[in-house]
Design an enzyme around this catalytic site. Structure first.
Site, PDB file in Angstrom:
ATOM      1  N   HIS A   1       0.851  -1.188   0.000  1.00  0.00           N
ATOM      2  CA  HIS A   1       0.000   0.000   0.000  1.00  0.00           C
ATOM      3  C   HIS A   1       0.880   1.228   0.000  1.00  0.00           C
ATOM      4  O   HIS A   1       1.749   1.385   0.855  1.00  0.00           O
ATOM      5  CB  HIS A   1      -0.909  -0.006   1.232  1.00  0.00           C
ATOM      6  CG  HIS A   1      -2.118   0.853   1.104  1.00  0.00           C
ATOM      7  ND1 HIS A   1      -2.077   2.225   1.216  1.00  0.00           N
ATOM      8  CD2 HIS A   1      -3.414   0.532   0.865  1.00  0.00           C
ATOM      9  CE1 HIS A   1      -3.291   2.706   1.054  1.00  0.00           C
ATOM     10  NE2 HIS A   1      -4.127   1.710   0.840  1.00  0.00           N
TER      11      HIS A   1
ATOM     12  N   HIS B   1      -2.430   1.831  11.029  1.00  0.00           N
ATOM     13  CA  HIS B   1      -1.086   2.391  11.158  1.00  0.00           C
ATOM     14  C   HIS B   1      -1.026   3.420  12.272  1.00  0.00           C
ATOM     15  O   HIS B   1      -2.046   3.920  12.762  1.00  0.00           O
ATOM     16  CB  HIS B   1      -0.611   3.004   9.836  1.00  0.00           C
ATOM     17  CG  HIS B   1      -1.395   4.209   9.391  1.00  0.00           C
ATOM     18  ND1 HIS B   1      -2.668   4.143   8.894  1.00  0.00           N
ATOM     19  CD2 HIS B   1      -1.068   5.524   9.352  1.00  0.00           C
ATOM     20  CE1 HIS B   1      -3.107   5.336   8.567  1.00  0.00           C
ATOM     21  NE2 HIS B   1      -2.161   6.203   8.841  1.00  0.00           N
TER      22      HIS B   1
ATOM     23  N   GLU C   1      -2.909  13.990  11.893  1.00  0.00           N
ATOM     24  CA  GLU C   1      -3.798  14.047  10.741  1.00  0.00           C
ATOM     25  C   GLU C   1      -5.170  14.591  11.130  1.00  0.00           C
ATOM     26  O   GLU C   1      -5.878  13.999  11.947  1.00  0.00           O
ATOM     27  CB  GLU C   1      -3.967  12.650  10.131  1.00  0.00           C
ATOM     28  CG  GLU C   1      -2.651  11.981   9.742  1.00  0.00           C
ATOM     29  CD  GLU C   1      -2.835  10.546   9.304  1.00  0.00           C
ATOM     30  OE1 GLU C   1      -3.993  10.060   9.321  1.00  0.00           O
ATOM     31  OE2 GLU C   1      -1.843   9.891   8.955  1.00  0.00           O
TER      32      GLU C   1
ATOM     33  N   HIS D   1      -6.436  12.323  14.267  1.00  0.00           N
ATOM     34  CA  HIS D   1      -5.585  11.254  14.792  1.00  0.00           C
ATOM     35  C   HIS D   1      -4.209  11.877  14.998  1.00  0.00           C
ATOM     36  O   HIS D   1      -3.481  12.124  14.030  1.00  0.00           O
ATOM     37  CB  HIS D   1      -5.517  10.082  13.817  1.00  0.00           C
ATOM     38  CG  HIS D   1      -6.863   9.515  13.473  1.00  0.00           C
ATOM     39  ND1 HIS D   1      -7.410   9.624  12.210  1.00  0.00           N
ATOM     40  CD2 HIS D   1      -7.776   8.881  14.235  1.00  0.00           C
ATOM     41  CE1 HIS D   1      -8.600   9.044  12.208  1.00  0.00           C
ATOM     42  NE2 HIS D   1      -8.852   8.582  13.427  1.00  0.00           N
TER      43      HIS D   1
ATOM     44  N   HIS E   1      -4.933   4.086  14.068  1.00  0.00           N
ATOM     45  CA  HIS E   1      -6.186   4.275  13.354  1.00  0.00           C
ATOM     46  C   HIS E   1      -6.136   3.474  12.068  1.00  0.00           C
ATOM     47  O   HIS E   1      -5.113   2.885  11.712  1.00  0.00           O
ATOM     48  CB  HIS E   1      -6.466   5.755  13.075  1.00  0.00           C
ATOM     49  CG  HIS E   1      -5.363   6.467  12.348  1.00  0.00           C
ATOM     50  ND1 HIS E   1      -4.170   6.820  12.930  1.00  0.00           N
ATOM     51  CD2 HIS E   1      -5.273   6.892  11.057  1.00  0.00           C
ATOM     52  CE1 HIS E   1      -3.404   7.448  12.057  1.00  0.00           C
ATOM     53  NE2 HIS E   1      -4.043   7.491  10.904  1.00  0.00           N
TER      54      HIS E   1
END
Length: 430
Positions: A285, A328, A334, A358, A364
């Site tokens: 990803h 992660h 964020e 977060h 999260h």
């Protein structure tokens, strides 16, 4: 609207110019004492005079009256607009999410509600994340923010953003940026709502492309600057933000009286639909940094004061891998918002007009519903459509405000329950 020069955002080497009245812009040394049409020359500097050429930003304005013609200032009370870490609250290291902001009424200035802050505007670092709700145009008011540039992200309702250099129509799906210290006003067509990043640090610019190469992400030619537009004079209330406080003065004329301009310290708009998405086509990803539109850098390479990141419509193409964001923990903090549609990691709980936070190293990721759906999905190309989410990502922890934490019905106290159905993989081999 003229298209910005190719070097405008990355290097600021080239300049644009515009005039509302032909002949208003000086060409060479027409007269040693007077500007054309009897206008006043005023220099707007958005960088130190001695900044390197590639980072020096300034614009010459040719206006009917210079901005020194302002009245005396007095304090202006808007208790919900906060900036700097000192105006936030330390909270437990857990995720936060907020329902869509209810209608607040008033114009853009009075309708701002700050959700999270960090840094210090006087030290020129950090940011503030706001939402706005407005049902009235600013009309005979104008705002000057000397603490930071303002990145506007409409979510509901089209805006007319009037600036000293001209006007910009900004609809949901588009963004607008007004430089620090430049007067502007926001007019609405009806009830409107959206997000604002108040950037106290280095001005936003395009990120470096590195191994991506010369093409990808946001193209400089898609950023549009306004054409010069001088308004008719009328008494104006000028609201100014400086040192984390608001002030107001009354003047007999409009600040939007610039007949011509030339330079590279400009407001601009950008349509996020023009963003060229880079995505994985194999496995694992990619990090969300591949979705960065603008960045405000710091003196530590790669550690942004704030990045503006979008998650637009795109094809999801990958082999043998989990499609939504992984679980992660991130060294960056964020603050997320949703303009339209669904966010793939939170298909139901995250609503347009809502927000989440977060902070650094707060775990999260996708909720239980998204995890189950993605784990069992047919791995074929999938179009993620009719959606636009974004993120203000910053190197410093964000402190939520009293409004964000204590307004009844706004903060979702049970947000973390979205991960409760995840079960222990007790049958997995040791």
């Amino acid at each position: 609207m003229p298209m910005l020069d190719l070097d405008y955002l990355p290097g600021f080497g080239n300049h644009l110019h515009s005039e509302a009245t032909p002949g208003a812009l000086p060409v060479g040394q027409n007269s040693p004492q007077r500007c054309p049409l009897g206008l006043y020359a005023e220099l707007f500097s958005a960088a130190a005079f001695t900044a390197p050429r590639e980072g020096n930003r300034r614009t010459w304005m040719y206006r009917r009256l210079p901005s020194v013609r302002a009245g005396a200032y007095e304090p202006y009370v808007q208790p919900h607009w906060c900036s700097g870490a000192a105006q936030g609250e330390w909270t437990a290291p857990e995720p936060h999410r907020w329902a869509p902001l209810p209608a607040q009424g008033g114009d853009f200035v009075d309708g701002l509600r700050t959700y999270a802050v960090n840094g210090d505007p006087d030290a020129q670092c950090g940011m503030a994340a706001h939402l706005y709700s407005a049902d009235r145009s600013m009309a005979d008011r104008a705002l000057v923010n000397a603490d930071g540039e303002m990145l506007l992200v409409p979510q509901e309702g089209r805006l007319l953003v009037r600036t000293e250099l001209g006007r910009m129509v900004v609809a949901p799906g588009e963004i607008a940026l007004v430089p620090r210290g430049m007067a502007f006003a926001v007019d609405v067509e009806g009830p409107s709502r959206g997000y604002v990043c108040e950037n106290h640090g280095a001005p936003f610019r395009l990120p470096e492309l590195g191994p991506i190469g010369s093409n990808g992400l946001a193209e400089p030619r898609h950023f549009l600057a306004p054409t010069a537009h001088a308004e008719a004079d009328r008494p104006t209330e000028l609201i100014k933000r400086q040192h984390g406080r608001l002030w107001r003065s009354r003047q007999a004329h409009t600040p939007f009286n610039v007949v011509a301009w030339a330079g590279n310290a400009l407001p601009f708009k950008y349509d996020t639909a023009r963003f060229m998405v880079i995505n994985t086509v194999s496995f694992d990803h990619a990090d969300p940094s591949i979705f960065t539109v603008l960045t405000s850098p710091t003196d530590t390479l790669g550690w942004a004061n704030v990045d503006f990141v979008i998650f637009p419509p795109r094809w999801m193409v990958a082999e043998n891998t989990f499609r939504p964001p992984w679980y992660h923990r991130n060294t960056m903090s964020e603050f997320m918002g949703l303009v339209t549609g669904q966010y793939d990691a939170k298909p139901e709980g995250f609503k347009p007009g809502g927000a989440s936070l977060h902070n650094a190293y707060v775990p999260h990721g996708p909720d239980a519903e998204a995890f189950q759906a993605a784990s069992n999905a047919d791995l074929k190309p999938q179009k993620l459509d009719q959606t636009l989410a974004f993120m203000f990502e910053t190197r410093w922890p964000l402190r939520p405000t009293a409004f964000a934490m204590n307004t009844p019905g706004l903060r979702e106290a049970t947000y973390a329950d979205c991960w409760a159905p995840l079960t222990d993989a007790s049958n997995a081999p040791a």
